[in-house]
Design a protein around this motif. Structure first.
Motif, PDB file in Angstrom:
ATOM      1  N   LEU A 187      43.672  51.908  45.870  1.00 47.56           N
ATOM      2  CA  LEU A 187      44.853  51.013  45.707  1.00 47.56           C
ATOM      3  C   LEU A 187      44.444  49.660  45.326  1.00 47.56           C
ATOM      4  O   LEU A 187      45.565  48.802  45.280  1.00 47.56           O
ATOM      5  N   ASP A 188      43.190  49.356  45.126  1.00 44.78           N
ATOM      6  CA  ASP A 188      43.049  48.138  44.618  1.00 44.78           C
ATOM      7  C   ASP A 188      41.704  48.028  43.768  1.00 44.78           C
ATOM      8  O   ASP A 188      41.073  49.239  43.828  1.00 44.78           O
ATOM      9  N   GLY A 189      41.150  47.237  43.130  1.00 44.05           N
ATOM     10  CA  GLY A 189      40.099  47.092  42.182  1.00 44.05           C
ATOM     11  C   GLY A 189      39.010  46.516  42.902  1.00 44.05           C
ATOM     12  O   GLY A 189      37.865  46.101  42.131  1.00 44.05           O
ATOM     13  N   ALA A 190      38.984  46.114  44.133  1.00 42.96           N
ATOM     14  CA  ALA A 190      37.932  45.086  44.868  1.00 42.96           C
ATOM     15  C   ALA A 190      36.589  45.994  44.510  1.00 42.96           C
ATOM     16  O   ALA A 190      36.381  47.412  44.554  1.00 42.96           O
ATOM     17  N   PRO A 191      35.550  45.353  44.595  1.00 44.79           N
ATOM     18  CA  PRO A 191      34.107  45.908  44.552  1.00 44.79           C
ATOM     19  C   PRO A 191      33.555  46.562  45.895  1.00 44.79           C
ATOM     20  O   PRO A 191      32.374  47.079  46.024  1.00 44.79           O
ATOM     21  N   VAL A 429      24.875  37.267  47.214  1.00 46.22           N
ATOM     22  CA  VAL A 429      26.644  37.187  47.114  1.00 46.22           C
ATOM     23  C   VAL A 429      26.943  38.393  46.376  1.00 46.22           C
ATOM     24  O   VAL A 429      26.758  38.315  45.030  1.00 46.22           O
ATOM     25  N   LEU A 430      27.722  39.178  46.610  1.00 44.07           N
ATOM     26  CA  LEU A 430      28.698  39.918  45.942  1.00 44.07           C
ATOM     27  C   LEU A 430      29.993  39.347  45.892  1.00 44.07           C
ATOM     28  O   LEU A 430      31.066  38.751  46.717  1.00 44.07           O
ATOM     29  N   VAL A 431      30.249  38.749  44.325  1.00 47.36           N
ATOM     30  CA  VAL A 431      31.225  38.225  43.983  1.00 47.36           C
ATOM     31  C   VAL A 431      32.664  38.985  43.988  1.00 47.36           C
ATOM     32  O   VAL A 431      32.491  40.128  43.573  1.00 47.36           O
ATOM     33  N   GLU A 432      33.660  38.473  44.697  1.00 46.36           N
ATOM     34  CA  GLU A 432      34.959  38.889  45.035  1.00 46.36           C
ATOM     35  C   GLU A 432      36.126  38.620  44.331  1.00 46.36           C
ATOM     36  O   GLU A 432      37.140  39.144  44.460  1.00 46.36           O
ATOM     37  N   SER A 433      36.118  37.158  43.829  1.00 42.07           N
ATOM     38  CA  SER A 433      37.227  36.628  43.483  1.00 42.07           C
ATOM     39  C   SER A 433      36.491  35.381  42.464  1.00 42.07           C
ATOM     40  O   SER A 433      35.981  34.781  42.940  1.00 42.07           O
ATOM     41  N   VAL A 434      37.333  35.227  41.389  1.00 35.78           N
ATOM     42  CA  VAL A 434      36.996  34.260  40.263  1.00 35.78           C
ATOM     43  C   VAL A 434      38.365  33.730  39.782  1.00 35.78           C
ATOM     44  O   VAL A 434      39.196  34.564  39.026  1.00 35.78           O
ATOM     45  N   ASP A 435      38.741  32.713  40.322  1.00 28.71           N
ATOM     46  CA  ASP A 435      39.986  32.183  39.823  1.00 28.71           C
ATOM     47  C   ASP A 435      39.874  30.417  39.741  1.00 28.71           C
ATOM     48  O   ASP A 435      38.865  30.007  39.877  1.00 28.71           O
ATOM     49  N   ASP A 436      41.198  29.869  39.595  1.00 32.38           N
ATOM     50  CA  ASP A 436      41.169  28.502  39.528  1.00 32.38           C
ATOM     51  C   ASP A 436      40.658  27.983  40.806  1.00 32.38           C
ATOM     52  O   ASP A 436      40.592  26.551  40.928  1.00 32.38           O
ATOM     53  N   GLY A 459      30.588  28.974  38.684  1.00 27.62           N
ATOM     54  CA  GLY A 459      31.183  30.213  38.202  1.00 27.62           C
ATOM     55  C   GLY A 459      30.716  30.635  36.828  1.00 27.62           C
ATOM     56  O   GLY A 459      31.331  31.752  36.343  1.00 27.62           O
ATOM     57  N   GLU A 460      29.850  29.848  36.113  1.00 30.69           N
ATOM     58  CA  GLU A 460      29.593  30.142  34.750  1.00 30.69           C
ATOM     59  C   GLU A 460      28.874  31.723  34.592  1.00 30.69           C
ATOM     60  O   GLU A 460      28.066  31.928  35.139  1.00 30.69           O
ATOM     61  N   GLY A 461      29.612  32.387  33.751  1.00 31.37           N
ATOM     62  CA  GLY A 461      29.285  33.629  33.558  1.00 31.37           C
ATOM     63  C   GLY A 461      29.404  34.798  34.640  1.00 31.37           C
ATOM     64  O   GLY A 461      28.848  35.776  34.498  1.00 31.37           O
ATOM     65  N   LEU A 462      30.096  34.412  35.789  1.00 33.51           N
ATOM     66  CA  LEU A 462      30.415  35.386  36.855  1.00 33.51           C
ATOM     67  C   LEU A 462      31.695  35.988  36.585  1.00 33.51           C
ATOM     68  O   LEU A 462      32.560  35.412  36.370  1.00 33.51           O
TER      69      LEU A 462
END
Length: 497
Positions: A187-191, A429-436, A459-462
């Motif tokens: 139901l979502d695209g979470a890793p 760290v498992l990246v879960e969100s990349v936003d403003d 957050g460069e390249g993540l």
């Protein structure tokens, strides 16, 4: 060609409910329903309720009422309750909450599509009469697997024996594999995704009603757990969290109480998977071999979600639980002797009937010595149908509230101090969100939603799903601030440990 029916699933409560919702989603999509995220865009809103404590039940009712408000203002025609609260209260909930067009129990899950179609067509499906689900399976765990074919077990797949696998499944729908493997639609695209190890519980904690509506403990077969994990990895999942009411009991009904110790290394070898995390561990059932596997297996997180609940012996005995402050501290010393950076979280109940000031002081002694990464604190309240609800030596509500506030403040200070101890550590760290708002993820000692997170300074390249090696440079309460190390993203083959 008639317009396809649409359904939205609203999930409350624990990770086990999330798995159940994805099973319902899989069943519905296989039967031709379109899944939508927003209840306002759905013909029917299905609310997967929680029935554990009063606050969770209130949230469930509020969600049902909120969905009901959509009727007459858009597409939504019906609101249906499923999940633990629906199972626990059945027809009583239906009578108390006429806004719900249907109240479906676990036995309805196999026919969820027909049930929803009946309700949409103006028909009525009578809510079930609640029953003690512990009586549906034999008392002896060794006899349960053969008897389980006719019992609905959410997250285990079809109840009918040797159910045929559907053909021509939509893309992204987990294929059934084996007689009790569930269909599942993410139901979502979470890793990260939860995988159910078992259902039910054989423990009889005096404050807990869960066994009465979730039933006796029964394990899923290792092959089903492995196949589902492989499918999730193919969907892009990087971390799985094994869930049940009590993971330390896994395998006892399959003839091997140490089955988890052999399953974990197999799960860790699944292609594409970076992390395996185990939740819901009973301190009284922890064994040396399980600690060894959890602290030494690559990709298996040294993470211990230990259900202590209290540490004063008298309170624990009244709870029908075992242990004490010193034994619990010894357990933590053993764990950290093998994995000094291990993550540990727990929940506690204060204000339990008969709890004295000395008992509260004993709990404080434990908390001060335990160095826990995350702490949940709850004030005691009666749960109908439980043994503790019949106890006579109840504390006044204002006393419970005062103790709750006191231990909550202490807990916040202690987990902040524990986070500060991690400054200078290297975390994966498992990246879960990349936003403003920044780049956030979780370290090995942090489970989803409950244990804080890591803010990365760059957050460069993540992107979501990457594993990043970083050094902890600061804290914000329970959360960590970490600086990606040169060469990140990307870690060694033991990334995540």
């Amino acid at each position: 060609m008639p317009e396809r029916r649409t359904v939205a699933l609203v999930t409350l409560g624990c990770a086990r409910n999330e798995v159940d919702s994805e099973e319902l989603a899989g069943r519905l999509e296989a039967d031709g329903w379109d899944l939508v995220e927003d209840a306002a865009d759905a013909d029917v809103a299905v609310v997967n309720t929680c029935g554990f404590v009063e606050a969770a039940k209130k949230d469930s009712v509020d969600a049902l009422l909120e969905a009901n408000d959509l009727k007459g203002h858009g597409r939504t025609q019906a609101v249906v309750a499923v999940g633990c609260m629906a199972e626990r209260y059945g027809k009583d909930l239906a009578e108390a909450l006429p806004e719900a067009d249907g109240v479906l129990g676990f036995d309805d899950y196999a026919d969820i599509s027909d049930r929803l179609q009946t309700i949409l067509s103006g028909g009525i499906h009578a809510a079930h009469t609640p029953r003690d689900r512990r009586k549906l399976l034999p008392i002896s765990p060794a006899e349960r697997q053969e008897s389980a074919a006719g019992v609905a077990l959410p997250g285990h797949g079809p109840a009918e024996e040797a159910a045929p696998a559907p053909v021509d499944l939509p893309e992204g729908l987990a294929p059934a594999s084996g007689p009790r493997a569930p269909l599942r639609r993410r139901l979502d695209g979470a890793p990260v995704a939860s995988v159910k190890l078992a259902s039910g519980c054989d423990r009889r904690c005096s404050f807990c009603a869960i066994p009465s509506f979730r039933g006796s403990f029964i394990s899923r077969r290792p092959s089903d757990v492995l196949n589902e994990t492989r499918w999730l990895a193919e969907q892009g999942v990087k971390e799985i969290m094994l869930v049940s009411e009590n993971n330390t009991s896994y395998g006892k009904d399959l003839g091997d109480i140490r089955l988890l110790e052999s399953l974990l290394p197999e799960l860790a070898e699944v292609d594409g998977l970076e992390r395996v995390r185990v939740s819901y561990l009973q301190p009284a059932e922890m064994r040396p071999g399980l600690i060894d596997v959890l602290t030494s297996t690559p990709k298996v997180m040294p993470y211990f979600d230990l259900s202590f609940q209290h540490s004063a012996p008298g309170v624990l005995r009244a709870m029908r639980r075992f242990g004490d402050t010193d034994r619990f501290l010894e357990l933590l010393d053993t764990i950290r002797g093998k994995a000094p950076e291990a993550g540990v979280r727990s929940n506690f109940i204060v204000g339990f009937p008969g709890e004295t000031e000395a008992d509260l002081a004993e709990l404080e002694r434990f908390l001060n010595g335990a160095r826990l990464d995350a702490i949940g604190v709850f004030g005691y309240s009666d749960e109908e149908g439980t043994e503790a609800a019949t106890y006579e030596n109840k504390l006044d509500e204002d006393v419970v509230a005062e103790r709750l506030a006191h231990i909550s403040r202490l807990s916040e200070e202690l987990v902040s101090q524990r986070a500060e101890e991690r400054v200078g550590e290297t975390v994966h760290v498992l990246v879960e969100s990349v936003d403003d708002e920044g780049v956030y993820g979780r370290g090995a000692h942090q489970a989803p939603e409950t244990d804080g997170q890591v803010l990365l300074t760059s957050g460069e390249g993540l992107s979501v799903g990457l594993m990043v090696e970083a050094k902890v440079v600061g804290t914000e309460g329970v959360d960590l601030v970490a600086e990606p190390l040169p060469g990140s993203p990307g870690c060694s083959e033991e990334a995540g440990r």
